[in-house]
Design a protein around this motif. Structure first.
Motif, short mmCIF file in Angstrom:
data_model
loop_
_atom_site.label_atom_id
_atom_site.label_comp_id
_atom_site.label_asym_id
_atom_site.label_seq_id
_atom_site.Cartn_x
_atom_site.Cartn_y
_atom_site.Cartn_z
N LEU A 183 -5.83 0.85 -2.36
CA LEU A 183 -5.45 -0.55 -2.51
C LEU A 183 -4.69 -0.76 -3.82
N ALA A 184 -5.14 -0.11 -4.89
CA ALA A 184 -4.44 -0.22 -6.17
C ALA A 184 -3.01 0.33 -6.05
N ALA A 185 -2.85 1.42 -5.29
CA ALA A 185 -1.52 2.00 -5.10
C ALA A 185 -0.62 1.06 -4.29
N CYS A 186 -1.19 0.42 -3.27
CA CYS A 186 -0.41 -0.53 -2.45
C CYS A 186 0.01 -1.74 -3.28
N ARG A 187 -0.91 -2.24 -4.09
CA ARG A 187 -0.61 -3.39 -4.94
C ARG A 187 0.51 -3.05 -5.92
N LYS A 188 0.43 -1.87 -6.51
CA LYS A 188 1.43 -1.41 -7.47
C LYS A 188 2.79 -1.22 -6.80
N ASP A 189 2.78 -0.60 -5.61
CA ASP A 189 4.04 -0.37 -4.89
C ASP A 189 4.74 -1.68 -4.57
N PHE A 190 3.95 -2.68 -4.15
CA PHE A 190 4.56 -3.96 -3.81
C PHE A 190 5.10 -4.66 -5.06
N ALA A 191 4.35 -4.59 -6.16
CA ALA A 191 4.79 -5.24 -7.39
C ALA A 191 6.10 -4.62 -7.90
N GLU A 192 6.22 -3.30 -7.75
CA GLU A 192 7.40 -2.60 -8.26
C GLU A 192 8.59 -2.66 -7.30
N ASN A 193 8.29 -2.76 -6.00
CA ASN A 193 9.37 -2.77 -5.02
C ASN A 193 9.00 -3.69 -3.86
N PRO A 194 9.06 -5.01 -4.08
CA PRO A 194 8.63 -5.95 -3.03
C PRO A 194 9.60 -5.99 -1.85
N ASN A 195 9.10 -5.58 -0.69
CA ASN A 195 9.89 -5.66 0.55
C ASN A 195 8.93 -5.71 1.73
N GLU A 196 9.46 -5.77 2.95
CA GLU A 196 8.62 -5.88 4.13
C GLU A 196 7.64 -4.72 4.27
N THR A 197 8.10 -3.52 3.96
CA THR A 197 7.24 -2.34 4.14
C THR A 197 6.10 -2.31 3.15
N THR A 198 6.38 -2.51 1.86
CA THR A 198 5.31 -2.45 0.86
C THR A 198 4.33 -3.61 1.04
N LEU A 199 4.84 -4.77 1.47
CA LEU A 199 3.95 -5.90 1.71
C LEU A 199 3.07 -5.63 2.94
N HIS A 200 3.67 -5.07 3.98
CA HIS A 200 2.91 -4.75 5.19
C HIS A 200 1.78 -3.78 4.86
N LEU A 201 2.08 -2.75 4.09
CA LEU A 201 1.05 -1.77 3.73
C LEU A 201 -0.06 -2.42 2.90
N TYR A 202 0.30 -3.26 1.99
CA TYR A 202 -0.67 -3.95 1.12
C TYR A 202 -1.58 -4.86 1.93
N LEU A 203 -0.98 -5.73 2.74
CA LEU A 203 -1.78 -6.69 3.51
C LEU A 203 -2.59 -6.00 4.62
N SER A 204 -2.04 -4.94 5.19
CA SER A 204 -2.77 -4.22 6.25
C SER A 204 -4.06 -3.62 5.72
N LEU A 205 -4.00 -3.05 4.52
CA LEU A 205 -5.22 -2.46 3.97
C LEU A 205 -6.24 -3.55 3.65
#
Length: 323
Positions: A183-205
């Motif tokens: 979850l920490a990795a998903c949150r970090k990925d979205f913060a650094e590169n916000p797009n549909e894919t990183t948001l989907h991964l973050y919210l899915s988890l």
């Protein structure tokens, strides 16, 4: 107390009314050798063990005084070390065989039944241990496969398995106790590169973790999220599915009623079916019969056009009927 091999040979010999001389003759040994074994002054050569076991009609395990229950437990320990499919099958077959034997022997009453029940409990405990170990091993293997795909597609976001394998790895992180790190990795990925894919991964988890309030809070407070999801479109409907699922999980009918019209405008009839199936349980729990009845009626109308085989079609009908 477990018998020595010499004591076991003496016991078997007396049970079958065999003399030391007869056993010695079969083994081409002096009778004194048998006598020494039985009083504890030495033991048979290892090469003689299969012949001795065959002579008495027992297994080598039995010759060493290993009970059937102990043999089953040894096979469980073997699997715990090797973690391979053959050892798992061998141990489970032995456990199931022992359980069937016990079940067939029970019913006479008295202390014998009590002892059999105690043995059955031990075997069931070992079987439970086996399934837990097998589950952990299955998750470990599956995680390794998903992790390999993630590494292989790191620079290939257009790869057909790019998102799917990352979703799978995140799901597997939960039973493996790695969800906090994931979850920490998903949150970090979205913060650094916000797009549909990183948001989907973050919210899915978050969805897999049943953290529905967090999903809705992110949508309400993060401007980058709103830029991605507004307006609803075919491109971001997978994210809207997670948001509506979170709203249904928290009983937020206000959120659903605010956004569903635009969502349905953006999607296909298959998308509409998927979203309405989420809402069945929400309106049932809320006891909003009018809304529930309307959704069920619409789902029945959409059902024939869904890409399902007969089995899943019947399951869907049952779900709608019982809501």
């Amino acid at each position: 107390m477990k018998l020595t091999i010499g004591e076991k040979i003496a016991l078997l010999r007396k049970e079958k009314s065999i003399t030391q001389t007869e056993l010695a003759e079969y083994l081409s040994l002096a009778p004194q050798a048998i006598s020494r074994w039985e009083v504890g002054n030495g033991a048979p050569e290892i090469t003689l063990l299969p012949r001795i076991a065959a002579f008495f009609g027992v297994s080598i395990d039995e010759l060493f005084g290993v009970t059937s229950l102990e043999h089953a437990e040894d096979l469980v320990c073997k699997y715990s070390v090797l973690r391979d499919d053959r050892s798992f099958q061998e141990a489970m077959e032995c456990l199931n065989s022992q359980l069937q034997t016990i079940d067939a022997a029970r019913g006479n009453g008295g202390s014998a039944d009590a002892e059999l029940e105690a043995d059955r409990d031990r075997l069931e405990a070992e079987k439970l241990h086996m399934w837990i170990q097998q589950g952990r091993e299955a998750f470990r293997r599956a995680y390794a496969i998903a992790d390999s795909f993630v590494e292989k597609t790191a620079e290939k976001p257009d790869h057909p398995w790019y998102l799917r394998m990352r979703l799978q790895r995140n799901q597997l992180s939960i039973p493996m106790g790695k969800s906090r790190k994931a979850l920490a990795a998903c949150r970090k990925d979205f913060a650094e590169n916000p797009n549909e894919t990183t948001l989907h991964l973050y919210l899915s988890l978050l969805d897999d973790l049943d953290r529905y309030e967090d999903i809705l809070a992110i949508q309400e407070t993060d401007s980058q999220v709103r830029e991605i999801i507004l307006p609803p479109s075919q491109k971001n409907l997978n994210i809207w599915w997670l948001l509506i699922h979170a709203a249904a999980g928290t009983g937020r009918t206000d959120f659903v009623e605010k956004h569903m019209p635009k969502i349905l405008e953006a999607g296909t009839e298959q998308d509409e079916y998927d979203f309405l199936m989420i809402l069945l349980d929400l309106y049932r729990r809320k006891n909003q019969q009018e809304e529930l009845s309307a959704i069920k009626k619409r789902l029945y109308a959409l059902l024939p056009g869904q890409p399902m085989n007969r089995y899943f079609m019947e399951k869907a009908k049952t779900t709608i009927e019982q809501s």
